[in-house]
Design a protein around this motif. Structure first.
Motif, PDB file in Angstrom:
ATOM      1  N   UNK A 128      -7.105  -2.501 -13.329  1.00  0.00           N
ATOM      2  CA  UNK A 128      -7.106  -2.789 -11.891  1.00  0.00           C
ATOM      3  C   UNK A 128      -6.170  -1.835 -11.151  1.00  0.00           C
ATOM      4  N   UNK A 129      -4.996  -1.587 -11.732  1.00  0.00           N
ATOM      5  CA  UNK A 129      -4.037  -0.656 -11.127  1.00  0.00           C
ATOM      6  C   UNK A 129      -4.645   0.742 -11.052  1.00  0.00           C
ATOM      7  N   UNK A 130      -5.211   1.214 -12.163  1.00  0.00           N
ATOM      8  CA  UNK A 130      -5.789   2.554 -12.193  1.00  0.00           C
ATOM      9  C   UNK A 130      -6.970   2.669 -11.225  1.00  0.00           C
ATOM     10  N   UNK A 131      -7.831   1.661 -11.186  1.00  0.00           N
ATOM     11  CA  UNK A 131      -8.988   1.673 -10.284  1.00  0.00           C
ATOM     12  C   UNK A 131      -8.523   1.784  -8.828  1.00  0.00           C
ATOM     13  N   UNK A 132      -7.524   0.990  -8.442  1.00  0.00           N
ATOM     14  CA  UNK A 132      -7.051   0.982  -7.056  1.00  0.00           C
ATOM     15  C   UNK A 132      -6.469   2.337  -6.652  1.00  0.00           C
ATOM     16  N   UNK A 133      -5.681   2.938  -7.553  1.00  0.00           N
ATOM     17  CA  UNK A 133      -5.088   4.241  -7.244  1.00  0.00           C
ATOM     18  C   UNK A 133      -6.183   5.317  -7.223  1.00  0.00           C
ATOM     19  N   UNK A 134      -7.192   5.185  -8.089  1.00  0.00           N
ATOM     20  CA  UNK A 134      -8.312   6.129  -8.098  1.00  0.00           C
ATOM     21  C   UNK A 134      -9.074   6.068  -6.777  1.00  0.00           C
ATOM     22  N   UNK A 135      -9.234   4.869  -6.227  1.00  0.00           N
ATOM     23  CA  UNK A 135      -9.905   4.735  -4.921  1.00  0.00           C
ATOM     24  C   UNK A 135      -9.112   5.442  -3.823  1.00  0.00           C
ATOM     25  N   UNK A 136      -7.790   5.379  -3.902  1.00  0.00           N
ATOM     26  CA  UNK A 136      -6.964   6.091  -2.915  1.00  0.00           C
ATOM     27  C   UNK A 136      -7.195   7.600  -3.044  1.00  0.00           C
ATOM     28  N   UNK A 155      -6.314  19.366  -8.403  1.00  0.00           N
ATOM     29  CA  UNK A 155      -7.736  19.170  -8.713  1.00  0.00           C
ATOM     30  C   UNK A 155      -8.607  20.187  -7.982  1.00  0.00           C
ATOM     31  N   UNK A 156      -8.299  20.441  -6.724  1.00  0.00           N
ATOM     32  CA  UNK A 156      -9.085  21.430  -5.966  1.00  0.00           C
ATOM     33  C   UNK A 156      -8.943  22.826  -6.575  1.00  0.00           C
ATOM     34  N   UNK A 157      -7.702  23.186  -6.908  1.00  0.00           N
ATOM     35  CA  UNK A 157      -7.473  24.510  -7.514  1.00  0.00           C
ATOM     36  C   UNK A 157      -8.161  24.595  -8.871  1.00  0.00           C
ATOM     37  N   UNK A 158      -8.105  23.507  -9.631  1.00  0.00           N
ATOM     38  CA  UNK A 158      -8.781  23.488 -10.930  1.00  0.00           C
ATOM     39  C   UNK A 158     -10.273  23.677 -10.779  1.00  0.00           C
ATOM     40  N   UNK A 187       0.338  12.304  -4.382  1.00  0.00           N
ATOM     41  CA  UNK A 187      -1.082  12.392  -4.029  1.00  0.00           C
ATOM     42  C   UNK A 187      -1.432  13.811  -3.586  1.00  0.00           C
ATOM     43  N   UNK A 188      -0.577  14.410  -2.751  1.00  0.00           N
ATOM     44  CA  UNK A 188      -0.818  15.787  -2.305  1.00  0.00           C
ATOM     45  C   UNK A 188      -0.887  16.738  -3.504  1.00  0.00           C
ATOM     46  N   UNK A 189       0.057  16.568  -4.434  1.00  0.00           N
ATOM     47  CA  UNK A 189       0.096  17.448  -5.615  1.00  0.00           C
ATOM     48  C   UNK A 189      -1.177  17.304  -6.450  1.00  0.00           C
ATOM     49  N   UNK A 227      -2.294  16.842 -12.259  1.00  0.00           N
ATOM     50  CA  UNK A 227      -0.886  16.590 -11.983  1.00  0.00           C
ATOM     51  C   UNK A 227      -0.605  15.088 -12.079  1.00  0.00           C
ATOM     52  N   UNK A 228       0.672  14.761 -12.086  1.00  0.00           N
ATOM     53  CA  UNK A 228       1.099  13.362 -12.127  1.00  0.00           C
ATOM     54  C   UNK A 228       1.179  12.823 -10.710  1.00  0.00           C
ATOM     55  N   UNK A 229       0.519  11.712 -10.470  1.00  0.00           N
ATOM     56  CA  UNK A 229       0.568  11.105  -9.145  1.00  0.00           C
ATOM     57  C   UNK A 229       1.853  10.305  -8.978  1.00  0.00           C
ATOM     58  N   UNK A 230       2.253   9.594 -10.015  1.00  0.00           N
ATOM     59  CA  UNK A 230       3.469   8.787  -9.924  1.00  0.00           C
ATOM     60  C   UNK A 230       4.032   8.506 -11.309  1.00  0.00           C
ATOM     61  N   UNK A 231       5.325   8.754 -11.480  1.00  0.00           N
ATOM     62  CA  UNK A 231       6.023   8.382 -12.721  1.00  0.00           C
ATOM     63  C   UNK A 231       6.666   7.019 -12.531  1.00  0.00           C
ATOM     64  N   UNK A 232       6.597   6.205 -13.556  1.00  0.00           N
ATOM     65  CA  UNK A 232       7.270   4.911 -13.550  1.00  0.00           C
ATOM     66  C   UNK A 232       8.386   4.972 -14.584  1.00  0.00           C
ATOM     67  N   UNK A 233       9.604   5.144 -14.097  1.00  0.00           N
ATOM     68  CA  UNK A 233      10.758   5.225 -15.001  1.00  0.00           C
ATOM     69  C   UNK A 233      11.723   4.106 -14.611  1.00  0.00           C
ATOM     70  N   UNK A 234      11.729   3.009 -15.383  1.00  0.00           N
ATOM     71  CA  UNK A 234      12.547   1.852 -15.017  1.00  0.00           C
ATOM     72  C   UNK A 234      14.047   2.140 -15.071  1.00  0.00           C
ATOM     73  N   UNK A 235      14.787   1.482 -14.194  1.00  0.00           N
ATOM     74  CA  UNK A 235      16.252   1.593 -14.188  1.00  0.00           C
ATOM     75  C   UNK A 235      16.776   1.069 -15.526  1.00  0.00           C
ATOM     76  N   UNK A 236      17.695   1.812 -16.137  1.00  0.00           N
ATOM     77  CA  UNK A 236      18.315   1.375 -17.379  1.00  0.00           C
ATOM     78  C   UNK A 236      17.470   1.603 -18.620  1.00  0.00           C
ATOM     79  N   UNK A 237      16.280   2.198 -18.451  1.00  0.00           N
ATOM     80  CA  UNK A 237      15.399   2.431 -19.604  1.00  0.00           C
ATOM     81  C   UNK A 237      15.777   3.728 -20.303  1.00  0.00           C
TER      82      UNK A 237
END
Length: 199
Positions: free
Chosen positions: A169-177, A58-61, A51-53, A72-82
């Motif tokens: 729903x996931x994207x909306x919730x993270x966007x609100x944060x 965004x501010x610098x941009x 979130x900080x990144x 920037x990327x807020x969170x990567x989802x890389x599953x174990x064993x993938x």
């Protein structure tokens, strides 16, 4: 002895559940949704500083005066064993006004009515919104234009309305944060609850 056990507790975890993958980005009830759409319950632990990144990028941009910025990327989802290539997550960037002029969508994608523009597909969601904030001088005249994207990575989850709605729903919730971190007036024009209506 106490010190040794405390140090052990502080050791970084390599694998975590969705609720911890990037700090509390996907705290309940989002964690269950992320596990449902990805089909995975264990992920490589990622930094909680996403979130900080994103806020900094965004501010610098915005302050650069350019019409767009990579963000920037807020969170990567890389599953174990993938496979290395199986990566989902949430990313935010600053979009240029002309990015919305192209009304065409890739096959299988459809527009939703939320935000300035939003769309969903089998394994992703996209949301455009604007932010007026006291943290950015001039944003009252020229808002910060934010594009958020969520991708679930490789998944056997079906392509149904339920799963498309979960992506949004996931994207909306993270966007609100994010809008709370940026101090955007009126939640950046986003509703408190996601509007999951196809256009």
């Amino acid at each position: 002895m106490a010190c040794a056990s405390e140090d052990k507790n502080k050791e970084e975890k390599i694998f975590v559940g969705a609720a911890e993958v990037c700090g509390d980005v996907f705290a309940d009830p989002l964690a269950e949704m992320v596990e449902k759409v990805t089909g995975d319950t264990v992920f490589f632990a990622e930094s909680s500083k996403g979130m900080e990144k994103v806020v900094t990028a965004l501010k610098e941009g915005y302050e650069s005066g350019r019409p767009w910025a990579a963000g920037d990327t807020l969170c990567l989802l890389h599953p174990k064993g993938a496979k290395q290539t199986d990566e989902g997550g949430v990313k935010f960037s600053m979009y240029a006004p002309q990015d919305l002029e192209d009304e065409g969508l890739p096959a299988g994608q459809e527009f939703y009515t939320m935000g300035v523009q939003s769309s969903v597909g089998r394994g992703n969601a996209s949301l455009y919104f604007e932010c007026v904030t006291p943290q950015l001088k001039g944003s009252d005249a020229t808002p910060l234009r934010i594009h958020g994207g969520f991708g679930r990575g490789e998944s056997d989850a079906p392509d149904t309305r339920e799963y498309r709605n979960l992506n949004m729903t996931i994207l909306h919730a993270v966007s609100l944060k994010l809008v709370r971190e940026l101090g955007c007036e009126n939640n950046g024009g986003l509703p408190k609850s996601p509007v999951l209506t196809p256009k």
